[in-house]
Design a protein around this motif. Structure first.
Motif, mmCIF file in Angstrom:
data_model
loop_
_atom_site.group_PDB
_atom_site.id
_atom_site.type_symbol
_atom_site.label_atom_id
_atom_site.label_comp_id
_atom_site.label_asym_id
_atom_site.label_seq_id
_atom_site.Cartn_x
_atom_site.Cartn_y
_atom_site.Cartn_z
ATOM 1 N N LEU A 150 -60.031 20.407 -48.022
ATOM 2 C CA LEU A 150 -58.647 20.857 -48.128
ATOM 3 C C LEU A 150 -57.681 19.786 -47.623
ATOM 4 O O LEU A 150 -56.624 19.556 -48.227
ATOM 5 C CB LEU A 150 -58.454 22.155 -47.342
ATOM 6 C CG LEU A 150 -59.231 23.375 -47.865
ATOM 7 C CD1 LEU A 150 -59.077 24.552 -46.902
ATOM 8 C CD2 LEU A 150 -58.773 23.760 -49.261
ATOM 9 N N GLU A 151 -58.044 19.117 -46.551
ATOM 10 C CA GLU A 151 -57.203 18.033 -46.021
ATOM 11 C C GLU A 151 -57.068 16.918 -47.040
ATOM 12 O O GLU A 151 -55.992 16.316 -47.184
ATOM 13 C CB GLU A 151 -57.800 17.497 -44.723
ATOM 14 C CG GLU A 151 -57.626 18.410 -43.527
ATOM 15 C CD GLU A 151 -58.261 17.863 -42.266
ATOM 16 O OE1 GLU A 151 -57.790 18.196 -41.164
ATOM 17 O OE2 GLU A 151 -59.257 17.105 -42.387
ATOM 18 N N SER A 152 -58.151 16.633 -47.752
ATOM 19 C CA SER A 152 -58.123 15.579 -48.764
ATOM 20 C C SER A 152 -57.165 15.929 -49.899
ATOM 21 O O SER A 152 -56.415 15.066 -50.382
ATOM 22 C CB SER A 152 -59.543 15.366 -49.316
ATOM 23 O OG SER A 152 -59.543 14.418 -50.365
ATOM 24 N N ARG A 153 -57.157 17.168 -50.299
ATOM 25 C CA ARG A 153 -56.257 17.596 -51.376
ATOM 26 C C ARG A 153 -54.799 17.553 -50.928
ATOM 27 O O ARG A 153 -53.917 17.143 -51.689
ATOM 28 C CB ARG A 153 -56.651 19.000 -51.847
ATOM 29 C CG ARG A 153 -57.959 19.028 -52.616
ATOM 30 C CD ARG A 153 -58.498 20.440 -52.769
ATOM 31 N NE ARG A 153 -57.564 21.319 -53.472
ATOM 32 C CZ ARG A 153 -57.739 22.633 -53.585
ATOM 33 N NH1 ARG A 153 -58.786 23.225 -52.998
ATOM 34 N NH2 ARG A 153 -56.867 23.362 -54.252
ATOM 35 N N ILE A 154 -54.550 17.965 -49.695
ATOM 36 C CA ILE A 154 -53.186 17.897 -49.165
ATOM 37 C C ILE A 154 -52.719 16.448 -49.098
ATOM 38 O O ILE A 154 -51.596 16.118 -49.502
ATOM 39 C CB ILE A 154 -53.120 18.541 -47.759
ATOM 40 C CG1 ILE A 154 -53.378 20.041 -47.845
ATOM 41 C CG2 ILE A 154 -51.757 18.266 -47.112
ATOM 42 C CD1 ILE A 154 -53.534 20.715 -46.486
ATOM 43 N N ALA A 155 -53.581 15.577 -48.598
ATOM 44 C CA ALA A 155 -53.245 14.154 -48.468
ATOM 45 C C ALA A 155 -52.993 13.519 -49.829
ATOM 46 O O ALA A 155 -52.125 12.647 -49.968
ATOM 47 C CB ALA A 155 -54.367 13.419 -47.744
ATOM 48 N N ARG A 156 -53.733 13.962 -50.840
ATOM 49 C CA ARG A 156 -53.570 13.403 -52.189
ATOM 50 C C ARG A 156 -52.179 13.719 -52.725
ATOM 51 O O ARG A 156 -51.511 12.864 -53.322
ATOM 52 C CB ARG A 156 -54.645 13.965 -53.117
ATOM 53 C CG ARG A 156 -54.726 13.272 -54.483
ATOM 54 C CD ARG A 156 -55.857 13.849 -55.317
ATOM 55 N NE ARG A 156 -57.123 13.809 -54.587
ATOM 56 C CZ ARG A 156 -57.885 14.869 -54.343
ATOM 57 N NH1 ARG A 156 -57.524 16.065 -54.776
ATOM 58 N NH2 ARG A 156 -59.009 14.745 -53.682
ATOM 59 N N VAL A 157 -51.721 14.948 -52.515
ATOM 60 C CA VAL A 157 -50.384 15.327 -52.957
ATOM 61 C C VAL A 157 -49.331 14.544 -52.180
ATOM 62 O O VAL A 157 -48.402 13.967 -52.754
ATOM 63 C CB VAL A 157 -50.156 16.846 -52.780
ATOM 64 C CG1 VAL A 157 -48.676 17.196 -53.000
ATOM 65 C CG2 VAL A 157 -51.028 17.640 -53.744
ATOM 66 N N ALA A 158 -49.475 14.511 -50.866
ATOM 67 C CA ALA A 158 -48.493 13.834 -50.011
ATOM 68 C C ALA A 158 -48.401 12.351 -50.336
ATOM 69 O O ALA A 158 -47.305 11.768 -50.361
ATOM 70 C CB ALA A 158 -48.854 14.025 -48.544
#
Length: 323
Positions: A150-158
């Motif tokens: 989940l952190e990876s997906r958030i970071a990808r958007v950011a």
């Protein structure tokens, strides 16, 4: 271990950690994943599902001035399922059973029970909640993998939106009557998705705002996400918005940038799927940067023509034809 979840987001966390077989009871609102609907329902709401937004708000306002809860717990069933761990919350007494009421109900159970209250105010704390559930259930390894993903997906958007120059004004409407601006993690999600939120408050509860503030903010994108409302229910009340002064002058309405989203699935429940909500926002706000992130049936776009049709229908219903 026997787990009772009185919170839809907690139920989603339990299943995401592979603990579905340990779940012995759920709340009346726990509907995801589908297997959750097969579990004994321990709570019920005292609110009628037929009420419109303003009526719900009136009942909730009365609740704040009384000693009666919006929810009730089936004490007999609670004793029968005899949970070791009870998952609840204190974030919002309107959204789910508050922890104080749960602790009081749990007194009928013999021996000590673990009552875990989940109270996130931002995305980081939502991920911390996953780890907290894992800690009391002994599934830390599963939580580590889930949180990392989940952190990876958030970071990808950011990361993708970090360098965008144009950040459109976005209004996420968390209630329609009265109009409320999304709070808690919603302003953060708008910011990470590359938008500008001038109405909600980071980490704070959603707040009622005057319609004049919406007109002044002039949102370029308007996302309707009433707390707990699926898309059909929101659509059934969209006439409330179309009838407001200045609705057709809003840049978002004139540009056909009004969206209705599945709020409980992706926005109002602080569980794993809120990251999908972030991705939905990212694609809505910056379709030139994101694609393929919006799940089927998770949102609908309200065109200018459809908005006018709704208003015309509303006006026609005010008059009784002669003859």
């Amino acid at each position: 271990m026997r787990i009772l979840s009185l919170l839809p987001s907690a139920t989603e966390i339990v299943y995401a950690l592979g603990l579905g077989d340990n779940l012995v009871g759920v709340s009346h609102e726990c509907d995801y994943p589908a297997e959750a609907r097969t579990k004994p329902i321990v709570s019920r709401s005292n609110l009628s599902t037929a009420l419109r937004s303003q009526e719900v708000n009136s009942v909730v306002s009365e609740h704040h001035h009384s000693s009666h809860s919006l929810y009730s717990i089936n004490a007999q069933l609670l004793q029968q399922i005899d949970p070791d761990v009870i998952l609840t919350q204190e974030l919002c007494t309107v959204c789910a059973i508050p922890v104080a009421q749960v602790r009081e109900a749990a007194k009928i159970l013999a021996g000590p029970r673990c009552v875990l209250s989940l109270e996130p105010n931002n995305l980081h704390q939502i991920l911390e909640n996953i780890s907290a559930v894992a800690e009391v259930t002994g599934h830390e390894m599963e939580a580590g993998a889930l949180v990392a993903e989940l952190e990876s997906r958030i970071a990808r958007v950011a990361s993708t939106t970090s360098s965008v120059i144009e950040r459109p004004r976005v209004f996420c409407m968390e209630w329609m009557d009265p109009v409320m601006a999304g709070g808690h993690w919603i302003p953060e999600m708008i910011r990470l998705a590359g938008g500008t939120d001038g109405l909600g408050q980071d980490g704070k509860p959603s707040t009622a705002i005057g319609w004049e503030r919406v007109i002044e903010f002039a949102p370029q994108i308007l996302i309707v996400m009433p707390c707990g409302y699926k898309i059909p229910r929101s659509l059934s009340e969209i006439d409330l918005m179309a009838s407001k002064r200045g609705w057709y002058d809003l840049p978002a309405v004139r540009a056909g940038q009004v969206y209705i989203v599945d709020s409980p699935a992706f926005f109002s429940r602080p569980g794993p799927r809120v990251v999908s909500g972030l991705e939905i926002l990212a694609q809505i706000i910056h379709p030139e940067l994101f694609s393929g992130l919006i799940p089927p049936e998770s949102s609908v776009k309200l065109s200018w023509a459809e908005s006018q049709r709704i208003e015309a229908q509303r006006m026609s219903e005010r008059f009784i034809p002669l003859g």
